[in-house]
Design a protein around this motif. Structure first.
Motif, mmCIF file in Angstrom:
data_model
loop_
_atom_site.group_PDB
_atom_site.id
_atom_site.type_symbol
_atom_site.label_atom_id
_atom_site.label_comp_id
_atom_site.label_asym_id
_atom_site.label_seq_id
_atom_site.Cartn_x
_atom_site.Cartn_y
_atom_site.Cartn_z
ATOM 1 N N ALA A 131 0.771 -1.336 0.000
ATOM 2 C CA ALA A 131 0.066 -0.055 0.091
ATOM 3 C C ALA A 131 0.892 1.266 0.080
ATOM 4 C CB ALA A 131 -0.875 0.076 1.109
ATOM 5 N N VAL A 132 1.978 1.202 0.976
ATOM 6 C CA VAL A 132 2.766 2.323 0.855
ATOM 7 C C VAL A 132 3.422 2.564 -0.611
ATOM 8 C CG1 VAL A 132 5.101 3.171 2.028
ATOM 9 C CG2 VAL A 132 3.069 2.374 3.381
ATOM 10 N N LEU A 133 3.931 1.573 -1.105
ATOM 11 C CA LEU A 133 4.830 1.651 -2.344
ATOM 12 C C LEU A 133 3.747 2.206 -3.489
ATOM 13 C CD1 LEU A 133 7.048 -1.390 -2.125
ATOM 14 C CD2 LEU A 133 7.808 1.039 -1.928
ATOM 15 N N ALA A 134 2.598 1.608 -3.414
ATOM 16 C CA ALA A 134 1.585 2.070 -4.353
ATOM 17 C C ALA A 134 1.284 3.465 -4.406
ATOM 18 C CB ALA A 134 0.207 1.322 -4.290
ATOM 19 N N PHE A 135 1.070 3.798 -3.124
ATOM 20 C CA PHE A 135 0.922 5.500 -2.623
ATOM 21 C C PHE A 135 1.913 6.173 -2.995
ATOM 22 C CE2 PHE A 135 0.838 9.210 0.283
ATOM 23 C CZ PHE A 135 -0.547 9.444 0.163
ATOM 24 N N ALA A 136 3.116 5.817 -2.893
ATOM 25 C CA ALA A 136 4.607 6.523 -3.306
ATOM 26 C C ALA A 136 4.648 6.926 -4.886
ATOM 27 C CB ALA A 136 5.673 5.889 -2.617
ATOM 28 N N THR A 154 -10.235 0.100 4.152
ATOM 29 C CA THR A 154 -8.905 -1.006 4.544
ATOM 30 C C THR A 154 -7.643 -0.503 3.915
ATOM 31 O OG1 THR A 154 -10.530 -2.745 4.797
ATOM 32 C CG2 THR A 154 -8.225 -3.311 4.115
ATOM 33 N N ALA A 155 -8.108 0.132 2.593
ATOM 34 C CA ALA A 155 -6.819 0.636 1.718
ATOM 35 C C ALA A 155 -6.337 1.820 2.365
ATOM 36 C CB ALA A 155 -7.434 0.907 0.434
ATOM 37 N N LYS A 156 -7.192 2.923 2.868
ATOM 38 C CA LYS A 156 -6.523 3.950 3.573
ATOM 39 C C LYS A 156 -5.960 3.635 4.944
ATOM 40 C CE LYS A 156 -10.108 7.175 1.927
ATOM 41 N NZ LYS A 156 -11.392 8.025 2.433
ATOM 42 N N SER A 157 -6.408 2.610 5.789
ATOM 43 C CA SER A 157 -5.920 2.174 6.711
ATOM 44 C C SER A 157 -4.456 1.706 6.689
ATOM 45 C CB SER A 157 -6.508 1.089 7.500
ATOM 46 O OG SER A 157 -7.620 1.918 8.102
ATOM 47 N N ARG A 158 -4.201 0.731 5.489
ATOM 48 C CA ARG A 158 -3.024 0.233 5.304
ATOM 49 C C ARG A 158 -1.933 1.045 4.859
ATOM 50 N NH1 ARG A 158 -4.635 -5.345 1.828
ATOM 51 N NH2 ARG A 158 -5.623 -6.331 3.680
ATOM 52 N N VAL A 159 -2.385 2.381 4.179
ATOM 53 C CA VAL A 159 -1.336 3.500 3.743
ATOM 54 C C VAL A 159 -0.984 4.033 4.923
ATOM 55 C CG1 VAL A 159 -1.163 5.503 2.545
ATOM 56 C CG2 VAL A 159 -2.274 3.594 1.310
ATOM 57 N N ARG A 160 -2.062 4.396 6.001
ATOM 58 C CA ARG A 160 -1.509 5.328 7.009
ATOM 59 C C ARG A 160 -0.839 4.482 7.960
ATOM 60 N NH1 ARG A 160 -6.252 5.450 9.236
ATOM 61 N NH2 ARG A 160 -5.753 4.136 10.957
ATOM 62 N N LEU A 161 -1.318 3.377 8.221
ATOM 63 C CA LEU A 161 -0.506 2.472 9.275
ATOM 64 C C LEU A 161 1.015 2.074 8.681
ATOM 65 C CD1 LEU A 161 -3.077 -0.011 10.362
ATOM 66 C CD2 LEU A 161 -2.121 1.794 11.614
ATOM 67 N N GLY A 162 1.076 1.940 7.452
ATOM 68 C CA GLY A 162 2.507 1.814 6.714
ATOM 69 C C GLY A 162 3.398 2.807 6.738
ATOM 70 N N LEU A 163 2.705 4.014 6.555
ATOM 71 C CA LEU A 163 3.457 5.352 6.621
ATOM 72 C C LEU A 163 3.933 5.571 7.871
ATOM 73 C CD1 LEU A 163 1.726 7.459 3.968
ATOM 74 C CD2 LEU A 163 3.951 6.680 3.737
ATOM 75 N N ASN A 164 3.125 5.587 8.924
ATOM 76 C CA ASN A 164 3.384 5.883 10.221
ATOM 77 C C ASN A 164 4.345 4.864 10.922
ATOM 78 O OD1 ASN A 164 1.468 8.090 10.492
ATOM 79 N ND2 ASN A 164 0.013 6.840 11.476
#
Length: 174
Positions: A131-136, A154-164
């Motif tokens: 999720a973080v790599l996709a967002f990046a 779920t997608a938003k949570s994965r990005v947020r948790l991964g970034l944090n």
């Protein structure tokens, strides 16, 4: 089964009654109808998944949904502003680095930073790393949700948790 159908009908009725006002409230804060609709979708998803969060003894459903719409829209506006500011800073930094030749110390610092970031990403659970790599790479949580068959939350949570988690790992790396 009859109870479940009743719950569906009650929820649908509440959505029909409350969603237009909630979208209007979120739109007044965000000035973007699509973002406002996302906010309202998130609110009603939460209400569906956790109906016990609403306490009719504390406020009416209309008041509760309106309060959630306003506070979530403000949160989203802040997040969007922070993302835009980060983009502006990155663009300014890229422009500065293009204008000036990098010193050996800058090259070393950049390599060290890249190594720490790669290590931080490796420590993430695979779903968050993806999720973080996709967002990046510019893929929005909505696009990630669609392509992976996930809910938007779920997608938003994965990005947020991964970034944090990645941010914390980079900060605490030796």
């Amino acid at each position: 089964m009859d109870m479940e159908m009743h719950a569906h009908a009650e929820f649908a009725s509440a959505y029909r009654e409350q969603a237009p006002r909630a979208v209007a409230i979120a739109s007044s804060v965000l000035r973007d109808p699509a973002e406002a609709e996302d906010v309202v979708h998130d609110i009603f998803t939460q209400l569906w998944l956790r109906p016990e969060a609403f306490d009719p003894a504390r406020a009416s459903l209309s008041t509760y949904v309106g309060m959630l719409a306003r506070s979530r829209a403000i949160d989203r506006r802040r997040a969007l502003a922070a993302r835009a500011e980060a983009g502006r800073r990155a663009a300014a930094e890229a422009e500065r680095s293009e204008c000036h030749e990098r010193s050996p110390a800058q090259v070393l610092t950049d390599r060290e930073r890249s190594t720490r970031l790669a290590g931080a990403l490796e420590c993430l659970p695979s779903t968050q790393r993806e999720a973080v790599l996709a967002f990046a790479h510019g893929i929005s949580p909505r696009e990630l949700a669609c392509t992976r068959g996930l809910s938007l939350g779920t997608a938003k949570s994965r990005v947020r948790l991964g970034l944090n988690r990645a941010r914390l790992a980079v900060r605490t790396a030796p």
